[in-house]
Scaffold this motif. Structure first.
Motif, short mmCIF file in Angstrom:
data_model
loop_
_atom_site.label_atom_id
_atom_site.label_comp_id
_atom_site.label_asym_id
_atom_site.label_seq_id
_atom_site.Cartn_x
_atom_site.Cartn_y
_atom_site.Cartn_z
N ASP A 604 -2.71 -11.39 -8.25
CA ASP A 604 -3.32 -11.99 -9.37
C ASP A 604 -4.79 -11.79 -9.46
O ASP A 604 -5.13 -11.68 -10.53
CB ASP A 604 -3.04 -13.49 -9.52
CG ASP A 604 -1.44 -13.91 -10.00
OD1 ASP A 604 -0.82 -13.15 -10.38
OD2 ASP A 604 -1.26 -15.01 -9.74
N PRO A 605 -5.74 -11.71 -8.33
CA PRO A 605 -6.87 -11.46 -8.42
C PRO A 605 -7.33 -10.04 -8.89
O PRO A 605 -8.46 -9.93 -9.36
CB PRO A 605 -7.49 -11.85 -7.24
CG PRO A 605 -6.41 -12.75 -6.35
CD PRO A 605 -5.20 -12.12 -6.84
N VAL A 606 -6.37 -9.21 -8.88
CA VAL A 606 -6.83 -7.57 -9.29
C VAL A 606 -6.72 -7.74 -10.56
O VAL A 606 -5.57 -8.09 -11.27
CB VAL A 606 -5.73 -6.71 -8.37
CG1 VAL A 606 -6.06 -5.28 -8.98
CG2 VAL A 606 -5.90 -6.91 -7.10
N PRO A 607 -7.75 -7.32 -11.40
CA PRO A 607 -7.68 -7.24 -13.07
C PRO A 607 -7.05 -6.14 -13.36
O PRO A 607 -6.66 -5.17 -12.81
CB PRO A 607 -9.13 -6.98 -13.10
CG PRO A 607 -9.76 -6.32 -12.04
CD PRO A 607 -9.12 -7.04 -10.86
N GLU A 608 -6.42 -6.58 -14.65
CA GLU A 608 -5.36 -5.38 -15.35
C GLU A 608 -6.41 -4.41 -15.89
O GLU A 608 -7.48 -4.88 -16.30
CB GLU A 608 -4.46 -6.12 -16.14
CG GLU A 608 -3.45 -7.20 -15.61
CD GLU A 608 -2.64 -7.73 -16.54
OE1 GLU A 608 -2.66 -7.39 -17.85
OE2 GLU A 608 -1.81 -8.53 -16.13
N GLY A 609 -5.85 -3.16 -16.01
CA GLY A 609 -6.56 -2.15 -16.67
C GLY A 609 -7.78 -1.62 -15.71
O GLY A 609 -7.65 -1.97 -14.49
N GLY A 610 -8.38 -0.51 -16.38
CA GLY A 610 -9.27 0.12 -15.32
C GLY A 610 -8.75 1.02 -14.50
O GLY A 610 -7.32 1.57 -14.74
N ALA A 611 -9.57 1.88 -13.54
CA ALA A 611 -8.95 2.87 -12.83
C ALA A 611 -7.98 2.38 -11.84
O ALA A 611 -7.10 3.46 -11.74
CB ALA A 611 -10.11 3.46 -12.00
N LEU A 612 -7.81 1.26 -11.59
CA LEU A 612 -6.70 0.77 -10.57
C LEU A 612 -5.47 0.23 -11.33
O LEU A 612 -4.42 -0.27 -10.71
CB LEU A 612 -6.97 -0.10 -9.52
CG LEU A 612 -8.34 0.39 -8.46
CD1 LEU A 612 -8.67 -0.87 -7.77
CD2 LEU A 612 -7.85 1.50 -7.73
N GLU A 613 -5.27 0.55 -12.62
CA GLU A 613 -4.12 -0.10 -13.48
C GLU A 613 -2.79 0.55 -13.02
O GLU A 613 -2.05 -0.21 -12.82
CB GLU A 613 -4.29 0.30 -15.02
CG GLU A 613 -3.46 -0.46 -15.73
CD GLU A 613 -3.70 -0.07 -17.31
OE1 GLU A 613 -2.93 -0.73 -18.10
OE2 GLU A 613 -4.47 0.87 -17.71
N ALA A 614 -2.64 1.75 -12.49
CA ALA A 614 -1.34 2.10 -12.22
C ALA A 614 -0.95 1.59 -10.91
O ALA A 614 0.30 1.13 -10.45
CB ALA A 614 -1.36 3.71 -12.02
N MET A 615 -2.03 1.54 -9.88
CA MET A 615 -1.45 0.81 -8.62
C MET A 615 -1.19 -0.80 -8.77
O MET A 615 -0.43 -1.09 -7.96
CB MET A 615 -2.90 0.86 -7.55
CG MET A 615 -2.92 2.42 -7.18
SD MET A 615 -4.11 2.29 -5.59
CE MET A 615 -2.71 1.50 -4.48
#
Length: 835
Positions: A604-615
């Motif tokens: 949950d703390p990992v934001p959606e979108g951005g460079a890590l969206e696929a991960m």
């Protein structure tokens, strides 16, 4: 708490309980250091004796009082259970005799009292922290009572004892729940390890360990991450708590001496006269104090005549309780005034006294002389010299060499607080790079550097001032900075183009490794690949922890990987790519272990979108895979690919491999074809091979992918490859058995559900249940934690050969061929305790 401290003392308790039924008139001495649980053991034994029908008389410490009177008072206090009219009369007579002073007939009278008491039933005299003479205790022993005395080291008692029970260190497994109670919750695996390193020989001492953990909790150094408590600021030393027995035994003068030795790192015995003068002590008493501390084990003398403070927790406590910076600086200054040797350079690097320009030049010259063979020591000497006012600008060659060594040794914390604007332009590039790496590795920047540094970083892509050739190699040349940037973007082609422009040959497999490390934001591995011996990962800091996490995750040591993820989460920084990927990996581990609520907390703390969206989507659909929500997961991946529009993102190949499995299980052929087409645009050959094998149902490609994954030693990749191979193979049994061995090794019980599908069931365990001894079950339990035979032997208090003999018998009895098979069989419930 006293009852809890009895854990691991069952053998000693049983011996004491049986002693009252043995030969009459015995003296049993319980010996152990402070904090080993002597009092708890005696209290438990007293309760056991009373439950067995024996009477217990407790003798308090004498503390200078008349031991005869104390013993009489102890009998009087328990008169209701041990006395009668005859005992009362004898006590009164003895009391009158002793009122006027020492009584020569006191011991015979005491013996008569205990003789009367002993006739009416079994009796135990208990003396905790015994300081009464053995003759006084003998007054109870001679008539046939059991006497149990606890002490640290009482030669008279030990010489007279019929039996001595030594209380050694508490086993790690028995100590763990006590530490958890003192901490207020379950401890992360790294906390007991750090505690053991700090306490040294005191690590198994329950009093010292529990008090130290309680002090860490009081100071706010235990931070909750999920369901575990982690050590905040793990680099900061762990100190013995105030009031602990060890610093108190050193005394005020001893603690001051220990603080000086700890602050200096070590002390040459030849320099003791100067130190005694600085401390205001006479030399002879100071020498005797050193001898006493060495004898007590607080100072360790090396063959070269140097003294160090042990254990580290005592050294940290001494420095905390007795600040001695001024004394250390004055001590070093006085020695420098006499002569300048390399030993003094070491003192100066630790005491950091003010130096004049001549002393700065001397210290720089000493660092120059050892830089090639002792870079770790030289970098500290340079730091002590260059932090002096004006020294950095006056010693440009030394500053250049120092900055190179900072990166080569990973000692970024030694960077002085320099404002680059005050330095020659040709040094600013190296300082900027060193500070840039310091921020990345430690997450901090000295205050004076900030004014210039942020403006310089904003112009990082512009042409920096030329680097004067103060040495053959800069910290990082502008071309290497460009290479670093492409690698951290996972841009393999960009790395290849830049290397060609720089006329630097990089092997194709290294380019693949750079791109893979960049895709995982693994700065340490990228720098290792680019710089080789010119770079070292620091021993601490977020970059080092993150690299360790990735290595442990890939090696299948998922318990340690989770611990590293908690350590990162306990720090202040939470929004870097490395921290977010660490959260995603921790979520993946928890999902694989069937801990879906914990996985959601990490995700949950990992934001959606951005460079890590696929991960992030990789982690999200991993949860759905375990829940069997295949169609929903396929839809999430489809929508992500629509948003990305063909642009590469971190971790996309991992997601697409998982998406192929989801599409197959959802029966969505069109989605599977799209996922394969997207996967073939990614650079990783293993991922493409696995995708093609799965999409085309090709067992030859599947076997090739599995072999490649094994060769890489990447457990997550192996699990994916084995899943693909198992679904395709005509005979999946051998593949499944290998997969389940990996699953059991990682503790990933949740993955069993992924493999247990119609036509893809888990290998069946052998029939029956093997009964094993408590020791054998404990050995297997420790093997499950990943301990070596040597470590298992240490924890059980036996020899390595004994552990090897146990394993040989276990292999023969269970049919297992390896430690892995043994652990897997244990997880399958094939073993149980002997009847």
């Amino acid at each position: 708490m006293a009852r809890d401290r009895l854990r691991g003392r069952r053998t000693e308790l049983a011996a004491l309980r049986a002693a009252v039924r043995g030969d009459r008139g015995r003296l049993v001495v319980v010996r152990g250091a402070a904090g080993t649980g002597k009092t708890a053991l005696l209290r438990a034994a007293a309760a056991a004796w009373q439950a067995d029908g024996a009477r217990v008389i407790r003798l308090p410490p004498a503390d200078g009082a008349d031991p005869v009177r104390l013993l009489v008072d102890a009998v009087r206090a328990e008169f209701e259970q041990v006395g009668d009219a005859v005992v009362a009369e004898r006590i009164a007579t003895l009391t009158r005799r002793c009122e006027t002073g020492p009584c020569p007939t006191a011991f015979p009278a005491l013996t008569a009292i205990f003789d009367r008491i002993g006739r009416t039933g079994p009796t135990v005299l208990v003396a905790d922290d015994a300081d009464a003479p053995a003759a006084v205790l003998g007054a109870a022993r001679r008539p046939g009572c059991l006497v149990v005395a606890a002490c640290r080291d009482a030669p008279e008692l030990l010489a007279a004892a019929d039996e001595v029970l030594e209380l050694g260190p508490l086993p790690e497994a028995d100590l763990a729940p006590l530490l958890a109670r003192a901490a207020g919750g379950l401890l992360d695996e790294a906390v007991p390890q750090a505690l053991a390193a700090a306490l040294g020989p005191l690590a198994g001492n329950p009093g010292a360990a529990i008090a130290t953990v309680a002090e860490l909790r009081r100071r706010g150094r235990l931070v909750r991450v999920g369901d575990r408590l982690c050590l905040a600021d793990p680099v900061r030393p762990i100190a013995l708590p105030p009031g602990h027995d060890l610093p108190a035994r050193a005394g005020e003068a001893g603690l001051r001496l220990l603080a000086v030795v700890s602050a200096l790192g070590s002390l040459r015995i030849d320099d003791l006269p100067v130190l005694a003068e600085v401390l205001g002590e006479r030399l002879d008493p100071c020498g005797r104090l050193v001898d006493r501390l060495v004898e007590a084990g607080m100072l360790t003398a090396a063959p070269d005549g140097s003294l160090t403070c042990e254990p580290p927790a005592l050294a940290a406590a001494a420095v905390e309780q007795v600040p001695v910076h001024a004394e250390c600086a004055e001590f070093t200054r006085r020695l420098l005034a006499g002569n300048r040797t390399r030993v003094l350079a070491e003192y100066a690097s630790r005491a950091r006294p003010p130096l004049d320009p001549g002393e700065v030049s001397w210290l720089v010259a000493e660092a120059d002389a050892i830089a090639a063979r002792e870079p770790g020591r030289a970098v500290r000497w340079y730091a002590a010299a260059l932090e002096q006012p004006g020294a950095a600008a006056a010693q440009p060659a030394a500053l250049a060499e120092f900055l190179r060594l900072v990166v080569a040794t990973g000692r970024y914390e030694l960077l002085p607080d320099l404002d680059a604007a005050a330095l020659p332009a040709e040094l600013r590039h190296d300082l900027l790079v060193a500070q840039l790496l310091a921020v990345a590795h430690l997450g901090s920047l000295p205050p004076n550097a900030k004014r210039w540094w942020f403006a310089a970083v904003a112009r990082i892509g512009e042409r920096l001032p030329p680097v004067r050739q103060l040495r053959a190699q800069p910290v990082l040349s502008p071309g290497e900075l460009t290479l670093l940037g492409h690698a951290l973007l996972g841009d393999r082609d960009g790395c290849a183009r830049t290397a060609a422009r720089l006329r630097r040959r990089i092997a194709p497999e290294t380019l693949d490794a750079l791109a893979e490390a960049g895709n995982f934001a693994d700065l340490a591995t990228v720098l290792e690949l680019l710089l080789g011996p010119r770079y070292r990962v620091p021993s601490h800091g977020p970059v080092a922890v993150y690299q360790r996490l990735l290595a442990q995750y890939r090696a299948g040591d998922w318990t340690s990987a989770l611990s590293a993820a908690r350590e990162l989460a306990a720090g202040n920084e939470t929004d870097s790519a490395g921290h977010q990927i660490a959260h995603l990996i921790a979520a993946e581990i928890c999902t694989a272990r069937g801990q879906l609520t914990a996985a959601r907390r990490w995700l949950d703390p990992v934001p959606e979108g951005g460079a890590l969206e696929a991960m992030r989507v990789w982690g999200e659909v991993g949860l759905l895979l375990h829940l069997g929500e295949y169609r929903e997961a396929v839809g999430i991946v489809q929508r992500l690919l629509d948003r990305l529009a063909g642009r590469s993102r971190y971790g996309l190949d991992q997601l697409l491999r998982r998406a192929l499995v989801l599409a197959h299980r959802a029966g969505d052929t069109a989605a599977a074809q799209r996922f394969l087409a997207e996967l073939e645009r990614q650079p990783r050959s293993l991922a493409v091979l696995q995708g093609r094998a799965f999409a085309h149902r090709d067992p030859v490609l599947a076997a090739e992918a599995a072999d490649l994954a094994r060769a890489r030693g990447d457990v997550p990749d192996q699990l994916v490859a084995l899943l693909v191979a198992a679904e395709i193979a005509e005979d999946p049994e051998p593949v499944l058995r290998e997969a389940h061995e990996l699953v059991d090794r990682c503790g990933a019980v949740g993955l069993r559900r992924i493999f247990q599908r119609p036509g893809l069931s888990a290998p069946q365990p052998r029939a029956g249940r093997t009964e094993l001894s408590e020791t054998e079950l404990r050995i297997i339990e420790l093997l499950r934690e990943g301990y070596t035979n040597r470590r298992v032997a240490s924890l059980l208090g036996v020899t390595v050969k004994t552990v090897e003999n146990h394993l040989t018998r276990l292999f023969a009895r269970t049919g297992c061929r390896s430690r892995v098979e043994l652990v897997a069989a244990s997880l399958q419930g094939r073993f149980g305790p002997a009847a």
